[in-house]
Design a protein around this motif. Structure first.
Motif, PDB file in Angstrom:
ATOM      1  N   TRP A 149      24.205  44.027  33.089  1.00 51.19           N
ATOM      2  CA  TRP A 149      24.425  43.046  34.031  1.00 51.19           C
ATOM      3  C   TRP A 149      23.284  42.209  34.264  1.00 51.19           C
ATOM      4  O   TRP A 149      23.301  40.739  34.345  1.00 51.19           O
ATOM      5  CB  TRP A 149      25.025  43.411  35.317  1.00 51.19           C
ATOM      6  CG  TRP A 149      26.525  43.934  35.351  1.00 51.19           C
ATOM      7  CD1 TRP A 149      26.937  45.165  35.387  1.00 51.19           C
ATOM      8  CD2 TRP A 149      27.714  42.968  35.212  1.00 51.19           C
ATOM      9  NE1 TRP A 149      28.378  44.939  35.254  1.00 51.19           N
ATOM     10  CE2 TRP A 149      28.653  43.743  35.210  1.00 51.19           C
ATOM     11  CE3 TRP A 149      27.649  41.659  35.194  1.00 51.19           C
ATOM     12  CZ2 TRP A 149      30.085  43.091  35.084  1.00 51.19           C
ATOM     13  CZ3 TRP A 149      28.953  40.872  35.181  1.00 51.19           C
ATOM     14  CH2 TRP A 149      29.988  41.745  34.850  1.00 51.19           C
ATOM     15  N   LEU A 150      22.136  42.836  34.377  1.00 54.53           N
ATOM     16  CA  LEU A 150      20.694  41.968  34.447  1.00 54.53           C
ATOM     17  C   LEU A 150      20.736  41.127  33.159  1.00 54.53           C
ATOM     18  O   LEU A 150      20.354  39.945  33.244  1.00 54.53           O
ATOM     19  CB  LEU A 150      19.666  42.847  34.700  1.00 54.53           C
ATOM     20  CG  LEU A 150      18.130  42.288  34.603  1.00 54.53           C
ATOM     21  CD1 LEU A 150      18.079  41.327  35.711  1.00 54.53           C
ATOM     22  CD2 LEU A 150      17.315  43.362  35.005  1.00 54.53           C
ATOM     23  N   HIS A 158      22.925  38.203  33.454  1.00 52.05           N
ATOM     24  CA  HIS A 158      22.252  37.278  34.501  1.00 52.05           C
ATOM     25  C   HIS A 158      21.313  36.546  34.015  1.00 52.05           C
ATOM     26  O   HIS A 158      21.189  35.480  34.330  1.00 52.05           O
ATOM     27  CB  HIS A 158      21.788  38.212  35.751  1.00 52.05           C
ATOM     28  CG  HIS A 158      21.083  37.378  36.729  1.00 52.05           C
ATOM     29  ND1 HIS A 158      21.839  36.667  37.578  1.00 52.05           N
ATOM     30  CD2 HIS A 158      19.811  37.643  37.128  1.00 52.05           C
ATOM     31  CE1 HIS A 158      20.834  36.224  38.620  1.00 52.05           C
ATOM     32  NE2 HIS A 158      19.535  36.711  38.426  1.00 52.05           N
ATOM     33  N   MET A 165      25.692  32.925  36.288  1.00 50.20           N
ATOM     34  CA  MET A 165      24.371  33.499  36.737  1.00 50.20           C
ATOM     35  C   MET A 165      24.292  34.067  38.091  1.00 50.20           C
ATOM     36  O   MET A 165      24.045  35.323  38.193  1.00 50.20           O
ATOM     37  CB  MET A 165      23.234  32.606  36.698  1.00 50.20           C
ATOM     38  CG  MET A 165      22.007  33.059  36.984  1.00 50.20           C
ATOM     39  SD  MET A 165      20.599  31.834  37.574  1.00 50.20           S
ATOM     40  CE  MET A 165      21.055  31.643  39.256  1.00 50.20           C
ATOM     41  N   SER A 170      27.118  37.039  38.164  1.00 53.59           N
ATOM     42  CA  SER A 170      26.514  38.152  37.629  1.00 53.59           C
ATOM     43  C   SER A 170      25.343  38.797  38.216  1.00 53.59           C
ATOM     44  O   SER A 170      25.455  40.042  38.060  1.00 53.59           O
ATOM     45  CB  SER A 170      26.232  37.931  36.159  1.00 53.59           C
ATOM     46  OG  SER A 170      25.150  37.145  36.122  1.00 53.59           O
ATOM     47  N   GLY A 171      24.740  38.084  38.808  1.00 52.56           N
ATOM     48  CA  GLY A 171      23.561  38.690  39.754  1.00 52.56           C
ATOM     49  C   GLY A 171      24.087  39.177  40.851  1.00 52.56           C
ATOM     50  O   GLY A 171      23.492  40.264  41.273  1.00 52.56           O
ATOM     51  N   TRP A 203      25.219  42.767  39.728  1.00 57.27           N
ATOM     52  CA  TRP A 203      23.865  43.421  39.457  1.00 57.27           C
ATOM     53  C   TRP A 203      23.401  44.032  40.768  1.00 57.27           C
ATOM     54  O   TRP A 203      22.910  45.232  40.970  1.00 57.27           O
ATOM     55  CB  TRP A 203      22.604  42.648  38.615  1.00 57.27           C
ATOM     56  CG  TRP A 203      21.506  43.273  38.555  1.00 57.27           C
ATOM     57  CD1 TRP A 203      21.344  44.671  38.218  1.00 57.27           C
ATOM     58  CD2 TRP A 203      20.394  42.687  38.922  1.00 57.27           C
ATOM     59  NE1 TRP A 203      20.030  44.775  38.581  1.00 57.27           N
ATOM     60  CE2 TRP A 203      19.331  43.693  38.943  1.00 57.27           C
ATOM     61  CE3 TRP A 203      20.063  41.544  39.417  1.00 57.27           C
ATOM     62  CZ2 TRP A 203      17.815  43.238  39.348  1.00 57.27           C
ATOM     63  CZ3 TRP A 203      18.905  41.012  39.739  1.00 57.27           C
ATOM     64  CH2 TRP A 203      17.791  42.129  39.687  1.00 57.27           C
ATOM     65  N   GLU A 261      18.005  33.978  45.937  1.00 60.60           N
ATOM     66  CA  GLU A 261      19.507  33.842  45.910  1.00 60.60           C
ATOM     67  C   GLU A 261      19.905  32.715  46.740  1.00 60.60           C
ATOM     68  O   GLU A 261      20.626  31.998  45.993  1.00 60.60           O
ATOM     69  CB  GLU A 261      20.119  35.172  46.544  1.00 60.60           C
ATOM     70  CG  GLU A 261      20.040  36.494  45.723  1.00 60.60           C
ATOM     71  CD  GLU A 261      20.411  37.617  46.589  1.00 60.60           C
ATOM     72  OE1 GLU A 261      20.373  38.916  46.108  1.00 60.60           O
ATOM     73  OE2 GLU A 261      20.845  37.483  47.753  1.00 60.60           O
TER      74      GLU A 261
END
Length: 282
Positions: free
Chosen positions: A131-132, A135, A199, A202-203, A206, A221
């Motif tokens: 996942w990172l 991202h 992005m 997905s972040g 994660w 964020e």
């Protein structure tokens, strides 16, 4: 240490090619030499090769994709911006002049990286997840799209200003008309908006796997969200209020500044869980 020396040699080769490419683009514009644009594009490709080789070498050395610390982060973003430009270079030949805008940015980012520390740091286990990777990939795509969109905005503003004065530089006459420049800037703005959204999403996934929460109002964020909202506002103003042309171009430039601040400026001023972006680590 030997691997780092190889990387630095490759990166400085990339910086040299970017510098020469920038010189050719600017010289072509000033002296009205059309073939200089081709040389500039060729040097952009030559810069991409050692930059890619250096990143691969770093990947092999550390065992992870280059995303930790300024040395790796700057290199990977520079690679993403150059890759995105080369795609545009082959896809839309009339936009190759964007190299005059992209190459100096890439050169600056690589230069900042090589002047910093290349020391490897221990990475928390929470960073070892696909996942990172997703991202980070979409972060690179959003940055590349934002850079091209802003570059098109700058070209639009320059050409519009000269047309209003009744005298357009021959180099700009080769560029697409204002309507096309405006439309392509809009397309890349829309692409950046989507990439930023993915992005952020997905972040969040994660973050949930790493810290048990999707959102924590971390400074990076928050500013990434603000940047996404700026792109959304730009698209909204265009569709609902007809903000095109000059105003849309200035918004594209402003949105790029927001992204740069969110990705690279925030870690200078605020503590963040995004340790891989912090300058304090070097």
């Amino acid at each position: 240490m030997f691997n780092v020396k190889i990387q630095l040699i490759l990166y400085w080769m990339s910086v040299g090619c970017c510098f020469l490419g920038t010189v050719f683009f600017i010289a072509g514009f000033i002296f009205k030499k059309d073939n200089f644009e081709k040389y500039g594009g060729g040097l952009a490709l030559l810069a991409f090769i050692p930059l890619t080789a250096g990143l691969v070498n770093r990947w092999v050395q550390t065992g992870h994709f280059p995303y930790w610390g300024v040395y790796e982060v700057m290199m990977s973003y520079a690679w993403g911006a150059l890759f995105f430009y080369l795609v545009v270079w082959f896809w839309k030949p009339k936009l190759r002049i964007l190299g005059a805008f992209v190459l100096p940015v890439v050169m600056l980012m690589v230069g900042i990286a090589v002047m910093g520390s290349s020391e490897m740091k221990e990475i928390p286990r929470t960073f070892f997840t696909y996942w990172l990777g997703i991202h980070i990939l979409f972060a690179k795509l959003s940055y590349g799209a934002a850079l091209v969109s802003a570059g098109l905005g700058v070209i639009y503003l320059l050409k519009r200003r000269q047309e209003d004065r009744g005298r357009v530089h021959p180099f700009l006459l080769k560029m697409p008309d204002l309507t096309k420049l405006d439309h392509w800037s809009y397309q890349f703005t829309a692409f950046a908006f989507v990439m930023l959204g993915i992005m952020i999403a997905s972040g969040a996934v994660w973050a949930y796997k790493a810290w048990g929460r999707y959102w924590g109002w971390d400074p990076i964020e928050t500013w990434a969200l603000v940047s996404w909202l700026v792109y959304g506002l730009s698209l909204h103003l265009r569709v609902t209020l007809g903000w095109k042309g000059r105003r849309a171009s200035w918004l594209a430039v402003f949105a790029l500044i927001m992204i740069v601040f969110a990705f690279f400026g925030i870690p200078l001023f605020y503590p963040s869980v995004h340790e891989h972006l912090k300058y304090a680590m070097i």
